[in-house]
Design an enzyme around this catalytic site. Structure first.
Site, PDB file in Angstrom:
ATOM      1  CD  GLU A   1      36.454  39.978  38.049  1.00 28.33           C
ATOM      2  OE1 GLU A   1      36.854  39.516  39.121  1.00 28.33           O
ATOM      3  OE2 GLU A   1      35.280  40.387  37.902  1.00 28.33           O
TER       4      GLU A   1
ATOM      5  CG  HIS B   1      47.533  69.313  45.636  1.00 30.91           C
ATOM      6  ND1 HIS B   1      48.324  70.427  45.692  1.00 30.91           N
ATOM      7  CD2 HIS B   1      46.403  69.686  44.979  1.00 30.91           C
ATOM      8  CE1 HIS B   1      47.694  71.442  45.121  1.00 30.91           C
ATOM      9  NE2 HIS B   1      46.535  71.015  44.668  1.00 30.91           N
TER      10      HIS B   1
ATOM     11  CE  LYS C   1      36.287  33.596  43.887  1.00 29.46           C
ATOM     12  NZ  LYS C   1      35.110  33.420  43.053  1.00 29.46           N
TER      13      LYS C   1
HETATM   14  O1  F6P Z   1      28.370  38.051  43.113  1.00 31.18           O
HETATM   15  P1  F6P Z   1      29.273  36.951  43.537  1.00 31.18           P
HETATM   16  O2  F6P Z   1      28.936  35.654  42.875  1.00 31.18           O
HETATM   17  O3  F6P Z   1      29.322  36.821  45.024  1.00 31.18           O
HETATM   18  O4  F6P Z   1      30.720  37.290  43.028  1.00 31.18           O
HETATM   19  C1  F6P Z   1      31.405  38.435  43.457  1.00 31.18           C
HETATM   20  C2  F6P Z   1      32.601  38.721  42.595  1.00 31.18           C
HETATM   21  O5  F6P Z   1      33.492  37.633  42.609  1.00 31.18           O
HETATM   22  C3  F6P Z   1      34.037  37.423  41.312  1.00 31.18           C
HETATM   23  O6  F6P Z   1      33.444  36.297  40.784  1.00 31.18           O
HETATM   24  C4  F6P Z   1      35.507  37.240  41.355  1.00 31.18           C
HETATM   25  O7  F6P Z   1      35.857  36.320  42.309  1.00 31.18           O
HETATM   26  C5  F6P Z   1      33.631  38.659  40.537  1.00 31.18           C
HETATM   27  O8  F6P Z   1      33.648  38.458  39.188  1.00 31.18           O
HETATM   28  C6  F6P Z   1      32.299  38.933  41.133  1.00 31.18           C
HETATM   29  O9  F6P Z   1      31.860  40.220  40.843  1.00 31.18           O
END
Ligand code: F6P
EC number: 5.3.1.9
Length: 529
Positions: free
Chosen positions: A322, A351, A455
């Site tokens: 990321e 294995h 998203k």
């Molecule tokens: O802690 P949050 O804001 O729920 O985000 C969870 C995860 O989602 C992300 O933003 C990625 O969608 C990550 O970088 C982060 O760790």
């Protein structure tokens, strides 16, 4: 290279930290002194950039944020007294709260002490806590932790079934930096429902870890949750293990969080040194750069030879991928950077996929993590003069040798034990290596714009699903997909419509589909009344 020359190379490149008793061996990476000289200017700049980052520069320019995870283990480094206080207060708040939970001063309304923790969070709000729990939780922890890290209904059911009748004495941590991540919200809603069904008041069990002012924080406040712990704007999810996100669940399980922080702090000092050969994070970044030609051409296979460290590779997957997996560099050029990370544990993987590593595609490098102490106490001989731990060591050395013979690079990190201090140090080592490497390849290692696309598309799809259901509910006759798409105003979305409705039908959610599954375009859709 003959074995004596190799032995010399081993000694020439070996890094050792006396305070942590950690070794780093990059002698099997193919890195040369010429590489070192060639990359020196880039590293000098990276060290300067890292100093600026630690001093509070806006090192995440897209989000206009400081990057302060190093301050978490040395609060005096924070760029203002207010931030220093926020950090020390958060650690104090954790210790006080955990002491009250362990003593029973804060207890479930039905009596007794809290016995279990249900931790709801995803990505950086789950991976660190999961790794640290597996690595360090005692065999009989004061509270047993369970994770909900997805919006998979069956997964949530399974976690809740592990809690069984102890929901009544479960503490629920809802962990989300942003406080608005849908998967985490869904997990929370499902757990709230489980509490309601049992006649339990969720707020009496609930704790939030989130940024001040977030949706989650507002909800926790207005509903009178047990406690709210801060997550800081200047700490990214993937570097949040040593913030309340990781420290609170760890402390609840009886993991010594001050040792975690101490190990990280010592490693931070070691990785602040502005000289490549005596800085273990710089040596890692140098190796990654040389092996992958600065373009991530080889995958990072992480193999801890210790069961308790098995989740380290999964944790690193987010930290590395990321952070470094970026389309654009800081100058706006398209670079499509990254390093792919996978791994499980040695010798188990020997294995499984090590066959390919030795004989197949040469598109990777291995990071061996060796733990010197086999176990507390003595070991039995599994054959005369040989223990299980000797096998673990022998197989690690054997695999390292076998890979080297076939020109497959590896590096080895050797730690004295798998203690909290060591785990803290490993986390800090990789946080710094990723940061330095990010500077070398000139990407913003602290944002994640790519995650947003999926998203947004999901949100659009769910809005379309609602529209489709409404359309079907209003129609008396079965509709063909093209008709349905037209009425719903989504002619271009035929495939998505089909996939959404198939899912609803499979879950008896009111949608009826008639016709041959092999011809999705000819199916008829209606609402079951
Ligand atoms: O802690 P949050 O804001 O729920 O985000 C969870 C995860 O989602 C992300 O933003 C990625 O969608 C990550 O970088 C982060 O760790």
């Amino acid at each position: 290279m003959d074995t004596l020359a190799l032995w010399q190379q081993y000694q020439d490149w070996l890094y050792y930290n006396p305070d942590l008793e950690i070794y780093l061996d990059i002698s099997r990476t193919g890195v040369t002194t010429q590489d070192l000289a060639q990359l020196q200017p880039k590293f000098s700049q990276a060290f300067a950039d890292m100093n600026a980052l630690e001093a509070g520069a806006i090192a995440n320019p897209d989000e206009g944020r400081m990057v302060g995870h190093y301050w978490l283990r040395d609060a005096n480094l924070a760029p203002s007294p207010e931030l220093t206080k926020e950090i020390t207060d958060s650690i104090q708040q954790i210790q006080t709260f955990v002491a009250q939970i362990h003593s029973g001063q804060i207890a479930p309304p039905q009596g007794g002490k809290f016995t279990d923790v249900i931790s709801i969070g995803i990505g950086g709000s789950a991976l660190g806590p999961q790794f640290v729990s597996q690595a360090l939780a005692p065999d009989h922890p004061p509270l047993t932790i369970h994770f909900i890290d997805n919006t998979d209904p069956a997964g949530i059911d399974r976690t809740l079934s592990h809690v069984e009748n102890r929901l009544v004495s479960s503490l629920v941590l809802v962990i989300s930096k942003s406080g608005g991540t849908p998967e985490t919200r869904n997990g929370m809603v499902e757990v709230q429902e489980a509490f309601r069904k049992r006649g339990l008041v969720f707020a009496d069990h609930a704790v939030a870890i989130t940024m001040a002012g977030s949706l989650l924080s507002q909800q926790a406040e207005s509903n009178g949750w047990l406690a709210i712990f801060p997550m800081f704007d200047w700490v990214g999810g993937r570097t949040s293990e040593l913030s309340p996100v990781g420290l609170l669940p760890a402390a609840l399980q009886g993991i010594p969080i001050l040792e975690l922080l101490a190990g990280a702090k010592i490693m931070d000092v070691a990785t602040r040194v502005a000289e490549i050969k005596t800085n273990p994070a710089a040596l890692l970044a140098l190796s990654w750069y040389v092996i992958g030609q600065g373009r991530g051409e080889k995958d990072m296979v992480v193999l801890p030879y210790k069961d308790s460290l098995q989740l380290f590779s999964r944790y690193l997957q987010q930290l590395v991928m990321e952070s470094l997996g970026k389309e654009k560099d800081l100058a706006g050029n398209t670079v499509n950077q990254g390093i792919a990370v996978y791994g499980n544990k040695g010798t188990t993987d020997q294995h499984a996929y090590v066959q390919q590593l030795r004989d197949g595609l040469n598109n990777f490098f291995v990071t061996f993590i060796e733990v010197l102490a086999d176990r507390p106490g003595d070991s039995v001989d599994v054959e005369p003069g040989i223990t299980s731990g000797d096998y673990l060591c022998g197989l690690l050395l054997g695999t390292r040798q076998a890979l080297f013979e076939k020109g497959r690079p590896s590096l080895t990190i050797t730690v004295p034990d798998a203690s909290a201090k060591t785990v803290g140090a490993l986390i800090a080592l990789y946080e710094r290596a990723v940061g330095l490497y990010g500077f070398l390849i000139n990407v913003n290692a602290y944002h994640q714009p790519g995650v947003e696309a999926g998203k947004k598309a999901a949100a659009v799809n769910l809005a379309l699903q609602k529209q489709l259901v409404k359309t079907l509910q209003q129609e008396a006759r079965p509709l063909k997909l093209t008709e349905l798409a037209l009425i719903a105003g989504a002619e271009a979305q035929a495939e998505t419509i089909y996939l959404l409705l198939r899912h609803l039908a499979a879950n008896q959610r009111g949608v009826k589909i008639q016709g041959p599954p092999t011809k999705p375009g000819e199916l008829l859709y209606s609402w079951q009344r």
